[in-house]
Write a protein that holds these residues in place. Structure first.
Motif, PDB file in Angstrom:
ATOM      1  N   ASN A   1       1.060 -23.921  11.375  1.00 21.56           N
ATOM      2  CA  ASN A   1      -0.020 -24.374  12.254  1.00 21.56           C
ATOM      3  C   ASN A   1      -0.022 -25.880  12.522  1.00 21.56           C
ATOM      4  N   VAL A   2      -1.219 -26.468  12.685  1.00 19.91           N
ATOM      5  CA  VAL A   2      -1.296 -27.862  13.133  1.00 19.91           C
ATOM      6  C   VAL A   2      -0.600 -28.808  12.151  1.00 19.91           C
ATOM      7  N   ARG A   3      -0.698 -28.494  10.859  1.00 15.92           N
ATOM      8  CA  ARG A   3      -0.047 -29.373   9.886  1.00 15.92           C
ATOM      9  C   ARG A   3       1.450 -29.439  10.141  1.00 15.92           C
ATOM     10  N   GLU A   4       2.055 -28.288  10.427  1.00 14.21           N
ATOM     11  CA  GLU A   4       3.491 -28.250  10.678  1.00 14.21           C
ATOM     12  C   GLU A   4       3.830 -29.029  11.954  1.00 14.21           C
ATOM     13  N   LEU A   5       3.025 -28.858  12.991  1.00 13.10           N
ATOM     14  CA  LEU A   5       3.263 -29.596  14.236  1.00 13.10           C
ATOM     15  C   LEU A   5       3.184 -31.099  13.966  1.00 13.10           C
ATOM     16  N   GLU A   6       2.189 -31.501  13.199  1.00 15.43           N
ATOM     17  CA  GLU A   6       2.034 -32.920  12.890  1.00 15.43           C
ATOM     18  C   GLU A   6       3.268 -33.445  12.162  1.00 15.43           C
ATOM     19  N   ASN A   7       3.751 -32.673  11.178  1.00 12.72           N
ATOM     20  CA  ASN A   7       4.940 -33.109  10.438  1.00 12.72           C
ATOM     21  C   ASN A   7       6.160 -33.224  11.343  1.00 12.72           C
TER      22      ASN A   7
ATOM     23  N   GLY B   1      -9.355 -19.100   8.401  1.00 14.35           N
ATOM     24  CA  GLY B   1      -8.230 -19.552   9.226  1.00 14.35           C
ATOM     25  C   GLY B   1      -7.013 -19.745   8.346  1.00 14.35           C
ATOM     26  N   GLU B   2      -5.845 -19.564   8.946  1.00 16.84           N
ATOM     27  CA  GLU B   2      -4.588 -19.718   8.212  1.00 16.84           C
ATOM     28  C   GLU B   2      -4.434 -21.147   7.697  1.00 16.84           C
ATOM     29  N   SER B   3      -3.482 -21.307   6.801  1.00 10.24           N
ATOM     30  CA  SER B   3      -3.199 -22.631   6.266  1.00 10.24           C
ATOM     31  C   SER B   3      -2.773 -23.580   7.396  1.00 10.24           C
ATOM     32  N   GLY B   4      -3.339 -24.777   7.381  1.00 13.70           N
ATOM     33  CA  GLY B   4      -2.933 -25.778   8.360  1.00 13.70           C
ATOM     34  C   GLY B   4      -3.638 -25.691   9.706  1.00 13.70           C
ATOM     35  N   THR B   5      -4.651 -24.811   9.823  1.00  7.70           N
ATOM     36  CA  THR B   5      -5.322 -24.679  11.117  1.00  7.70           C
ATOM     37  C   THR B   5      -6.403 -25.742  11.324  1.00  7.70           C
ATOM     38  N   GLY B   6      -6.690 -26.513  10.276  1.00  5.12           N
ATOM     39  CA  GLY B   6      -7.681 -27.578  10.445  1.00  5.12           C
ATOM     40  C   GLY B   6      -8.991 -27.299   9.730  1.00  5.12           C
ATOM     41  N   LYS B   7      -8.944 -26.472   8.675  1.00  4.56           N
ATOM     42  CA  LYS B   7     -10.182 -26.136   7.975  1.00  4.56           C
ATOM     43  C   LYS B   7     -10.798 -27.387   7.338  1.00  4.56           C
ATOM     44  N   THR B   8      -9.958 -28.146   6.646  1.00  4.25           N
ATOM     45  CA  THR B   8     -10.501 -29.327   5.969  1.00  4.25           C
ATOM     46  C   THR B   8     -11.089 -30.327   6.959  1.00  4.25           C
ATOM     47  N   VAL B   9     -10.378 -30.601   8.058  1.00  4.51           N
ATOM     48  CA  VAL B   9     -10.928 -31.570   9.021  1.00  4.51           C
ATOM     49  C   VAL B   9     -12.215 -31.051   9.657  1.00  4.51           C
TER      50      VAL B   9
ATOM     51  N   GLU C   1     -14.017 -37.600  14.984  1.00  4.53           N
ATOM     52  CA  GLU C   1     -13.004 -38.645  14.953  1.00  4.53           C
ATOM     53  C   GLU C   1     -11.640 -38.016  14.743  1.00  4.53           C
ATOM     54  N   ASN C   2     -10.674 -38.449  15.485  1.00  2.01           N
ATOM     55  CA  ASN C   2      -9.310 -37.927  15.327  1.00  2.01           C
ATOM     56  C   ASN C   2      -9.250 -36.417  15.393  1.00  2.01           C
ATOM     57  N   PHE C   3     -10.082 -35.848  16.214  1.00  2.00           N
ATOM     58  CA  PHE C   3     -10.087 -34.396  16.324  1.00  2.00           C
ATOM     59  C   PHE C   3      -9.776 -34.021  17.753  1.00  2.00           C
ATOM     60  N   VAL C   4      -8.708 -33.269  17.933  1.00  2.03           N
ATOM     61  CA  VAL C   4      -8.325 -32.855  19.272  1.00  2.03           C
ATOM     62  C   VAL C   4      -8.788 -31.423  19.478  1.00  2.03           C
ATOM     63  N   CYS C   5      -9.366 -31.151  20.614  1.00  3.48           N
ATOM     64  CA  CYS C   5      -9.854 -29.809  20.849  1.00  3.48           C
ATOM     65  C   CYS C   5      -9.903 -29.514  22.323  1.00  3.48           C
TER      66      CYS C   5
ATOM     67  N   HIS D   1       0.628 -35.291  21.728  1.00  2.29           N
ATOM     68  CA  HIS D   1       0.417 -36.687  22.133  1.00  2.29           C
ATOM     69  C   HIS D   1      -0.480 -37.429  21.136  1.00  2.29           C
ATOM     70  N   HIS D   2      -1.448 -36.720  20.606  1.00  5.84           N
ATOM     71  CA  HIS D   2      -2.335 -37.317  19.597  1.00  5.84           C
ATOM     72  C   HIS D   2      -1.522 -37.774  18.378  1.00  5.84           C
ATOM     73  N   PHE D   3      -0.607 -36.915  17.928  1.00  5.20           N
ATOM     74  CA  PHE D   3       0.189 -37.278  16.750  1.00  5.20           C
ATOM     75  C   PHE D   3       1.224 -38.358  17.087  1.00  5.20           C
ATOM     76  N   LEU D   4       1.708 -38.355  18.331  1.00  3.15           N
ATOM     77  CA  LEU D   4       2.618 -39.441  18.737  1.00  3.15           C
ATOM     78  C   LEU D   4       1.886 -40.781  18.605  1.00  3.15           C
TER      79      LEU D   4
HETATM   80  N1  LIG Z   1      -7.822 -30.275  15.890  1.00  2.00           N
HETATM   81  C1  LIG Z   1      -7.116 -31.194  15.232  1.00  2.00           C
HETATM   82  N2  LIG Z   1      -6.978 -32.451  15.754  1.00  2.00           N
HETATM   83  C2  LIG Z   1      -6.261 -33.365  15.099  1.00  2.00           C
HETATM   84  N3  LIG Z   1      -5.636 -33.171  13.922  1.00  2.00           N
HETATM   85  C3  LIG Z   1      -5.740 -31.951  13.358  1.00  2.00           C
HETATM   86  C4  LIG Z   1      -6.481 -30.912  13.982  1.00  2.00           C
HETATM   87  N4  LIG Z   1      -6.404 -29.804  13.194  1.00  2.00           N
HETATM   88  C5  LIG Z   1      -5.656 -30.149  12.141  1.00  2.00           C
HETATM   89  N5  LIG Z   1      -5.250 -31.435  12.221  1.00  2.00           N
HETATM   90  C6  LIG Z   1      -4.386 -32.136  11.253  1.00  2.00           C
HETATM   91  O1  LIG Z   1      -3.504 -31.166  10.704  1.00  2.00           O
HETATM   92  C7  LIG Z   1      -3.397 -31.306   9.304  1.00  2.00           C
HETATM   93  C8  LIG Z   1      -3.849 -30.033   8.619  1.00  2.00           C
HETATM   94  O2  LIG Z   1      -5.238 -29.852   8.782  1.00  2.00           O
HETATM   95  P1  LIG Z   1      -6.176 -29.369   7.575  1.00  2.00           P
HETATM   96  O3  LIG Z   1      -5.764 -30.004   6.296  1.00  2.00           O
HETATM   97  O4  LIG Z   1      -7.579 -29.540   7.999  1.00  2.00           O
HETATM   98  O5  LIG Z   1      -5.798 -27.826   7.554  1.00  2.00           O
HETATM   99  P2  LIG Z   1      -6.320 -26.699   6.550  1.00  2.00           P
HETATM  100  O6  LIG Z   1      -6.657 -25.520   7.380  1.00  2.00           O
HETATM  101  O7  LIG Z   1      -7.405 -27.257   5.695  1.00  2.00           O
HETATM  102  O8  LIG Z   1      -5.041 -26.390   5.689  1.00  2.00           O
HETATM  103  P3  LIG Z   1      -4.975 -25.702   4.216  1.00  2.00           P
HETATM  104  O9  LIG Z   1      -5.301 -24.250   4.421  1.00  2.00           O
HETATM  105  O10 LIG Z   1      -3.560 -25.893   3.812  1.00  2.00           O
HETATM  106  O11 LIG Z   1      -5.961 -26.424   3.355  1.00  2.00           O
HETATM  107  C9  LIG Z   1      -4.222 -32.515   8.929  1.00  2.00           C
HETATM  108  O12 LIG Z   1      -3.383 -33.631   8.814  1.00  2.00           O
HETATM  109  C10 LIG Z   1      -5.174 -32.690  10.097  1.00  2.00           C
HETATM  110  O13 LIG Z   1      -5.491 -34.026  10.254  1.00  2.00           O
END
Ligand SMILES: Nc1ncnc2c1ncn2[C@@H]1O[C@H](COP(=O)(O)OP(=O)(O)OP(=O)(O)O)[C@@H](O)[C@H]1O
Ligand SMILES: [Mg+2]
Length: 454
Positions: free
Chosen positions: A358-364, A170-178, A140-144, A325-328
């Protein structure tokens, strides 16, 4: 490459003829219809990429057709006269790509068709990739889109059904938590708790009691028994982020948990057994920490059973347009205007930027731009300076083709005007003043350089 198939629907034969001529000259393959029923007939026979659609037609309103066509099968561009703008706006709300007002301008038509085609292929590609992945993995809400990311998700799929300990790097913000969430949601533990603990955010002693709980009187301030996160996660998944920060004593306790799934709360002698899936993450090279003696080797082997690596965003730039586009879509509602997308210039800057966060910065950045945008498109002025800042003037390169002086100067002129507009938040009056030219000159130059939407 096959030419894109366009359908033009208008009841005015002059409009039909002139559009057909213009678009055929551009290399498109063009069909025409002068009514809704004619358009429906064409749509049955052929797959169109873009449909240019008049609002008012002899046998009904173009709006009816917008829903029938659907956003992923063709991009619909409405053509509206003064009296039907509201319908055109409505059409965009229900899925049309954009609308153009009559009298139509050639450049605008061509630009919009190009954007429509681009948009449609993005949507299609996304839908296709999703379909392929979702057959096996619920996301869900995952772009790849990037091959390395798809391999990572394939690993998620493989490991989800097991209880194996997983290490995400993976670096901070690369999407580890998601990603870990996706892992949890696709495992048999999906309806059990998902608990995340950041091992870098608490001092050592607090962290231990946070994870393992404590009994009353274990330390000053422990006024009652408290369950730790491991217990809270019972039956589910616990995600330990920034594991490289674990102190030696915590490392020892974790080793025991991973070996025998047992522990004692702080200050207690009672052993608790657990059923949890443990996922860990780090953005440091654990093997290096092992060789420096800062991370236990035996724990390293327990942790590093199955490693999933998420590449930094700068190594998967191909995904940037789709993510953008996903974040838009995600933040669109934070702006009361009709936002149609990004100017090509913005997309280029976003795709070329290095994204240290990374992705977090792009989202912001996208969220902020959505809030700031003043027109129908997000423009360069809506991006923060650190992102656009790298767009300095082109360095003169040796061996580069020699341009006529006027054209060569024009490139510099364009850059200077962009910088000035940006510095003045797009305000033309201030910009003209700053540049020492009058507003008409500025306007003409902006038009010449295609900057009118800045
Ligand atoms: N592939 C993806 N598709 C959609 N949203 C994404 C994707 N990857 C990351 N995001 C979004 O980017 C933000 C950062 O992702 P996430 O918190 O998973 O990163 P992280 O690697 O866990 O960062 P940290 O190292 O700071 O904990 C979140 O808001 C997440 O929803
Ligand atoms: Mg995280």
């Amino acid at each position: 490459m096959h030419p894109a198939q366009l359908l033009v629907v208008d009841d005015d034969p002059i409009v039909l003829d002139s559009l057909k001529e213009l678009l055929s000259l551009e290399g498109y393959s063009v069909s025409t219809a002068d009514s809704l029923s004619g358009a429906r007939g064409e749509l049955k026979q052929r797959q169109f990429h873009t449909v240019l659609l008049d609002v008012r037609l002899p046998d009904g309103n173009g709006l009816e057709l917008v829903e029938e066509i659907g956003a992923t099968s063709a991009a619909v561009i409405m053509m509206t006269a003064y009296g039907t703008i509201e319908d055109a706006v409505q059409a965009v709300k229900i899925g049309a790509h954009n609308y153009l007002t009559k009298p139509l301008k050639d450049e605008e038509i061509l630009l919009n068709i190009e954007r429509g085609l681009e948009h449609r292929s993005l949507l299609n590609e996304n839908a296709l990739l999703r379909e392929q992945l979702e057959q096996n993995l619920h996301l869900e809400n995952f772009v790849c889109q990037d091959p390395a990311m798809r391999r990572a998700l394939e690993q998620v799929r493989i490991v989800a059904s097991t209880d194996t300990t997983v290490l995400i790097t993976g670096e901070s913000g690369t999407g580890k938590t998601v990603t870990v969430r996706a892992l949890h949601e696709n495992s048999k533990r999906a309806d059990k708790p998902f608990v995340e603990v950041n091992c870098g955010s608490l001092p050592e002693t607090l962290l231990e009691s946070e994870l393992f709980g404590h009994v009353k009187g274990a330390f000053t301030g422990a006024v009652e028994n408290r369950r730790g996160k491991f217990e809270v996660a019972e039956g589910g998944t616990i995600f330990l982020d920034e594991i490289s920060n674990a102190s030696p004593s915590l490392q020892m306790k974790l080793l025991r948990v991973l070996e025998s799934f047992e522990f004692e709360p702080v200050g207690s002698t009672k052993t608790i057994s657990l059923d949890v899936r443990v996922v860990l993450a780090t953005n440091q090279e654990l093997s290096e920490l092992v060789s420096k003696g800062r991370f236990r080797e035996d724990l390293y082997y327990r942790v590093n059973v199955f490693n999933i690596h998420l590449p930094p965003l700068r190594e998967r730039r191909g995904e940037i347009p789709l993510l953008t586009h996903h974040f838009l879509e995600k933040y669109r509602s934070q702006n009361t205007r009709e936002l149609h997308g990004f100017t090509p210039e913005v997309m280029r800057v976003l795709t070329e930027f290095d994204w240290p966060g990374n992705v977090r910065e792009l989202e912001n950045v996208v969220q902020r731009a959505v809030v700031l945008a003043q027109g129908a498109f997000i423009t360069l002025t809506d991006l923060p300076v650190e992102v656009v800042g790298e767009q300095v003037m082109p360095e003169p390169e040796e061996g580069k083709e020699i341009l006529p002086l006027k054209k060569a100067l024009g490139r510099w002129e364009k850059q200077i005007i962009i910088e000035a507009l940006r510095a003045n938040n797009g305000l033309r009056k201030e910009t003209a003043k700053g540049l020492g030219i009058n507003r008409t000159t500025l306007y003409n130059k902006m038009r010449e350089f295609g900057l009118l939407d800045m």
